[in-house]
Motif scaffolding. Structure first.
Motif, PDB file in Angstrom:
ATOM      1  N   SER A  66       3.221  -9.017  -7.703  1.00  0.00           N
ATOM      2  CA  SER A  66       3.172  -7.643  -7.610  1.00  0.00           C
ATOM      3  C   SER A  66       4.544  -7.293  -7.732  1.00  0.00           C
ATOM      4  CB  SER A  66       2.679  -7.673  -6.052  1.00  0.00           C
ATOM      5  OG  SER A  66       3.842  -7.802  -5.186  1.00  0.00           O
ATOM      6  N   GLU A  68       6.215  -5.748  -5.370  1.00  0.00           N
ATOM      7  CA  GLU A  68       6.608  -5.803  -4.274  1.00  0.00           C
ATOM      8  C   GLU A  68       8.201  -5.958  -4.028  1.00  0.00           C
ATOM      9  OE1 GLU A  68       5.988  -7.251   0.574  1.00  0.00           O
ATOM     10  OE2 GLU A  68       4.809  -8.122  -1.286  1.00  0.00           O
ATOM     11  N   TYR A  83       6.154   4.984  -5.583  1.00  0.00           N
ATOM     12  CA  TYR A  83       4.986   4.255  -6.062  1.00  0.00           C
ATOM     13  C   TYR A  83       5.108   3.912  -7.535  1.00  0.00           C
ATOM     14  CZ  TYR A  83       3.339   8.049  -8.888  1.00  0.00           C
ATOM     15  OH  TYR A  83       2.836   9.100 -10.149  1.00  0.00           O
ATOM     16  N   GLU A 106       1.054   0.180  -5.956  1.00  0.00           N
ATOM     17  CA  GLU A 106       1.886  -0.160  -4.829  1.00  0.00           C
ATOM     18  C   GLU A 106       2.595   0.698  -4.496  1.00  0.00           C
ATOM     19  OE1 GLU A 106       4.303  -4.057  -3.211  1.00  0.00           O
ATOM     20  OE2 GLU A 106       2.461  -4.373  -4.574  1.00  0.00           O
ATOM     21  N   CYS A 247      -7.152  -3.630  -0.251  1.00  0.00           N
ATOM     22  CA  CYS A 247      -5.561  -3.367   0.020  1.00  0.00           C
ATOM     23  C   CYS A 247      -5.117  -4.345   1.053  1.00  0.00           C
ATOM     24  CB  CYS A 247      -5.176  -1.931   0.071  1.00  0.00           C
ATOM     25  SG  CYS A 247      -5.446  -1.453   1.770  1.00  0.00           S
ATOM     26  N   ALA A 299      -0.110  -2.526  -1.107  1.00  0.00           N
ATOM     27  CA  ALA A 299      -0.879  -2.877  -2.599  1.00  0.00           C
ATOM     28  C   ALA A 299      -2.272  -2.730  -2.488  1.00  0.00           C
ATOM     29  CB  ALA A 299      -0.359  -4.288  -2.576  1.00  0.00           C
TER      30      ALA A 299
END
Length: 325
Positions: A66, A68, A83, A106, A247, A299
């Motif tokens: 991801s 993140e 985003y 995300e 999510c 996410a």
């Protein structure tokens, strides 16, 4: 063997139309609310911090599971609302709800907690469903109406309601065995938790209306902030529709010392279980040392949302090009 056939592509045309509408709707949602669209590198210096999540390695780098950590570095650098819609990669087998390559949304907001993510998620799902001209989410004969009031349960409430288990029992293993779930002496508390979750709880979530499952045990939120009035849980939630997880969101942990301790514990457990000896993302930890603002993030699996809107049974049926198992 030549397995490519044009008719396979044409059969998927209606699903591709849903995909296009969903992605357009998501972008419009964030663009009209002052978010900045970002594009972080897919190749990262370290793998995911999650214990059981295996990454693909590309030379000295790792394909991200991801965006993140990279996006949180941007928050430290001064971004307020960001985003990203991107592909993510996880070395796991194909199943009805999993693929090794998939599309992820995300997003992050500073100066907010996970309740802001709940509101965003409800709005995004409803707008995507409406844009596609349907009224319900569907999967394998199950239906879920996102326009009705969403169910909200804590994890402890869900365990009590669906598994008749006290999550905070002194010995969770005994609770599991009482309801017919076999455990071994080597099972950790986390092992037992997921056995109960997967066998008695998860499939019950999101029937009729979406379920917001919140307040996970703190040890199951590696990057999530503890709830101020209850150290047993963290400010994390997941959304389920028709038994499918859509999510994973939380109020972000910003304490650099605690985050490093959690990373070290997770990486030690990974090495014990799987023999993986991967590096930690020291750049991310340095960013936390510099100072990350209070924030919340989420996410969302775009392919899963498309699957539920289009009413197809398998995640791989939502991609532009059919996947051969």
């Amino acid at each position: 063997m030549n397995w490519w056939k044009p008719e396979i592509y044409m059969k998927n045309a209606p699903v591709r139309q849903v995909r296009s509408a969903v992605i357009q709707t998501i972008r419009r949602y964030f663009d009209t609310r002052g978010f900045t669209a970002v594009d972080t590198p897919y190749l990262q210096p370290a793998p995911s911090d999650e214990v059981h999540l295996k990454c693909f390695q590309a030379g000295e780098f790792y394909l991200h599971t991801s965006p993140e950590l990279a996006m949180k570095k941007l928050l430290v650098a001064g971004e307020k609302k960001i985003y990203q819609i991107c592909h993510a990669y996880r070395d796991e087998p194909v199943s009805d709800t999993h693929a090794p390559e998939f599309t992820m949304l995300e997003w992050y907001r500073t100066d907010t907690d996970y309740s802001a993510m709940m509101r965003d998620t409800i709005n995004i799902v409803r707008q995507c469903v409406k844009k596609c001209g349907v009224q319900q989410l569907k999967h394998k004969g199950r239906i879920c109406d996102p326009f009705k009031r969403w169910q909200k349960l804590t994890v402890a409430q869900a365990f009590k309601k669906y598994a008749h288990v006290n999550l905070w029992a002194k010995d969770l293993r005994l609770e599991a065995e009482r309801i017919g779930i076999q455990c071994s002496d080597s099972d950790t508390w986390e092992d037992v938790f997921f056995r109960i979750m997967l066998n008695r709880v998860e499939d019950k979530l999101g029937d009729g209306v979406p379920t917001i499952l919140c307040e996970y045990p703190t040890q199951l939120g590696a990057l999530a902030r503890q709830k101020p009035n209850d150290a047993r849980v963290c400010e994390r939630f997941e959304v389920y529709a028709c038994g499918v997880e859509l999510c994973n969101a939380f109020s972000e942990l910003t304490d650099a010392v605690e985050q490093r301790q959690r990373f070290r514990a997770n990486y030690a457990e990974r090495k014990r279980l799987y023999g993986w000896d991967d590096p930690m993302d020291e750049e991310f930890l340095s960013a936390l040392d510099y100072g990350m603002p209070n924030a919340s993030g989420n996410a969302l699996g775009v392919d899963r949302l498309i699957m539920l809107i289009a009413g197809v049974d398998k995640l791989v049926d939502t991609v532009w090009v059919p996947c051969k198992k």
